[in-house]
Design an enzyme around this catalytic site. Structure first.
Site, PDB file in Angstrom:
ATOM      1  N   CYS A  13       0.878  -1.304   0.045  1.00 65.23           N
ATOM      2  CA  CYS A  13       0.081   0.087  -0.258  1.00 65.23           C
ATOM      3  C   CYS A  13       0.859   1.335  -0.047  1.00 65.23           C
ATOM      4  O   CYS A  13       0.177   2.230  -0.209  1.00 65.23           O
ATOM      5  CB  CYS A  13      -0.971   0.045   1.224  1.00 65.23           C
ATOM      6  SG  CYS A  13      -2.063  -1.435   1.333  1.00 65.23           S
TER       7      CYS A  13
ATOM      8  N   HIS B 162      -3.360   6.616   0.736  1.00 64.61           N
ATOM      9  CA  HIS B 162      -3.655   5.533   0.583  1.00 64.61           C
ATOM     10  C   HIS B 162      -5.018   5.284   1.121  1.00 64.61           C
ATOM     11  O   HIS B 162      -5.312   5.450   2.015  1.00 64.61           O
ATOM     12  CB  HIS B 162      -2.704   4.609   1.039  1.00 64.61           C
ATOM     13  CG  HIS B 162      -3.229   2.863   0.962  1.00 64.61           C
ATOM     14  ND1 HIS B 162      -3.998   2.497  -0.148  1.00 64.61           N
ATOM     15  CD2 HIS B 162      -3.517   2.348   1.951  1.00 64.61           C
ATOM     16  CE1 HIS B 162      -4.255   1.055   0.177  1.00 64.61           C
ATOM     17  NE2 HIS B 162      -4.103   1.110   1.438  1.00 64.61           N
TER      18      HIS B 162
ATOM     19  N   ASN C 178     -10.100  -1.066  -1.540  1.00 65.24           N
ATOM     20  CA  ASN C 178      -8.794  -0.670  -1.234  1.00 65.24           C
ATOM     21  C   ASN C 178      -7.974  -1.768  -2.517  1.00 65.24           C
ATOM     22  O   ASN C 178      -7.869  -2.919  -2.573  1.00 65.24           O
ATOM     23  CB  ASN C 178      -8.336  -1.404   0.001  1.00 65.24           C
ATOM     24  CG  ASN C 178      -6.826  -1.369   0.357  1.00 65.24           C
ATOM     25  OD1 ASN C 178      -6.164  -1.034  -0.416  1.00 65.24           O
ATOM     26  ND2 ASN C 178      -6.679  -1.314   1.657  1.00 65.24           N
TER      27      ASN C 178
END
Length: 326
Positions: free
Chosen positions: A114, A252, A282
């Site tokens: 990430c 993020h 995500n």
């Protein structure tokens, strides 16, 4: 030599998984509850036979088509993924062939999650700054959904698949500033797939949870909330900026609960803070460029001068970088 973000393109698989579909499997986990808890309504899912190289190649081809690029001018392909096609060869090499990039183009994988877009921009920027390369394409791609246990309602709700391609060049729209990067490997066990490498081979038992993503959500949350302000302020300092100088913060896109907590703790105004994950989930290293493009598409008046990008997650790893409209 200075380096710039010149163009960004995205690719999404055709399949989607909606909250309603998840709720059918887990009635106690209703659609509205998922949306309220993590801020996601749907996510894109790679097809059974669709792998990282397929999605990455499509993202690069879209970049070339949308921005009228000469593929022969691309001299470095940097691919960030944690879900490669194979242990070897390098997925970037496969993508070079699929796209038809010249054999003079270097190709390299980086295994990062990430925070991967920040790490990737840092490496791409350094390659340009060296004077040895003029056009670096940074690809982010992951198919995390292939590693979510079918009974894991939490991770089924969170993760989505996507790919992005960013052209980093000697000229462009956004000047890339100095990065701040960091690592704390003591958190490795808190987001991990235990089987599949040389330490522990993948078990053919489909019910073996060690074949799938194990995420300790509370520990990840605490890490992000604690670490993010530090990396944000450090990065601003080394770039000679204050928090008030930043026109847009793009973190993020982990989940809205985490994002809202960090924003509130740091007292960042809502209008300066990007949350664009409702229809994507995500998407790991792709979440920042996706949020960047989607937000500016929806709000073109927000094409601001100074933007800070911040990534954090698996590893633990983290990074921040400032970009400024040229």
């Amino acid at each position: 030599m200075k380096s710039y973000i010149k163009a960004i393109s995205t690719y999404f698989p055709k399949n989607t998984l909606t909250n309603d579909t998840i709720s059918e499997q887990f009635p106690e986990w209703n659609s509205e509850k998922i949306l309220q808890k993590i801020g996601i309504e749907q996510r894109y899912i790679a097809d059974k036979d669709e792998c990282a190289s397929d999605m990455a190649a499509q993202a690069v081809l879209t970049l070339i088509e949308e921005h009228h690029l000469d593929k022969n001018a691309i001299d470095f392909l940097l691919l960030c993924t944690q879900t490669p096609d194979h242990i070897l060869p390098t997925t970037a090499c496969i993508v070079q062939d699929k796209v038809g990039l010249p054999t003079t183009c270097a190709a390299l994988d980086i295994n990062q999650g990430c925070s991967g877009y920040i790490y990737g921009l840092s490496v791409a920027s350094s390659l340009i700054a060296s004077g040895n390369f003029k056009n670096v394409v940074l690809v982010t791609v992951d198919t995390y959904t292939k590693y979510v246990h079918p009974k894991d309602k939490g991770n089924l709700s969170i993760f989505g698949d996507a790919a992005t391609a960013t052209l980093v060049s000697t000229e462009g729209e956004y000047l890339i500033g100095k990065p701040t990067l960091g690592t704390d490997g003591t958190g490795a066990e808190n987001l991990i797939i235990r089987n599949g490498g040389t330490r522990s081979a993948r078990n053919e038992n489909p019910d073996d949870w060690d074949n799938f993503i194990d995420m300790k959500g509370a520990k990840i949350f605490n890490f992000i909330v604690k670490r993010t302000p530090e990396v944000v302020y450090n990065n601003l300092e080394i770039n000679g900026l204050n928090k008030e100088d930043i026109d847009l913060f793009i973190f993020h896109q982990a989940n809205t609960h985490i994002l809202n907590k960090v924003r509130e703790d740091m007292e960042i105004p809502e209008e300066k803070f990007v949350v664009e994950m409702r229809y994507y989930g995500n998407t790991i290293s792709s979440s920042i460029p996706i949020a960047f493009l989607e937000h500016l598409r929806k709000y073109p008046e927000k094409a601001k001068n100074k933007i800070q990008l911040v990534g954090f997650g698996v590893g633990y790893s983290w990074g921040a970088i400032c970009i400024e409209k040229s």
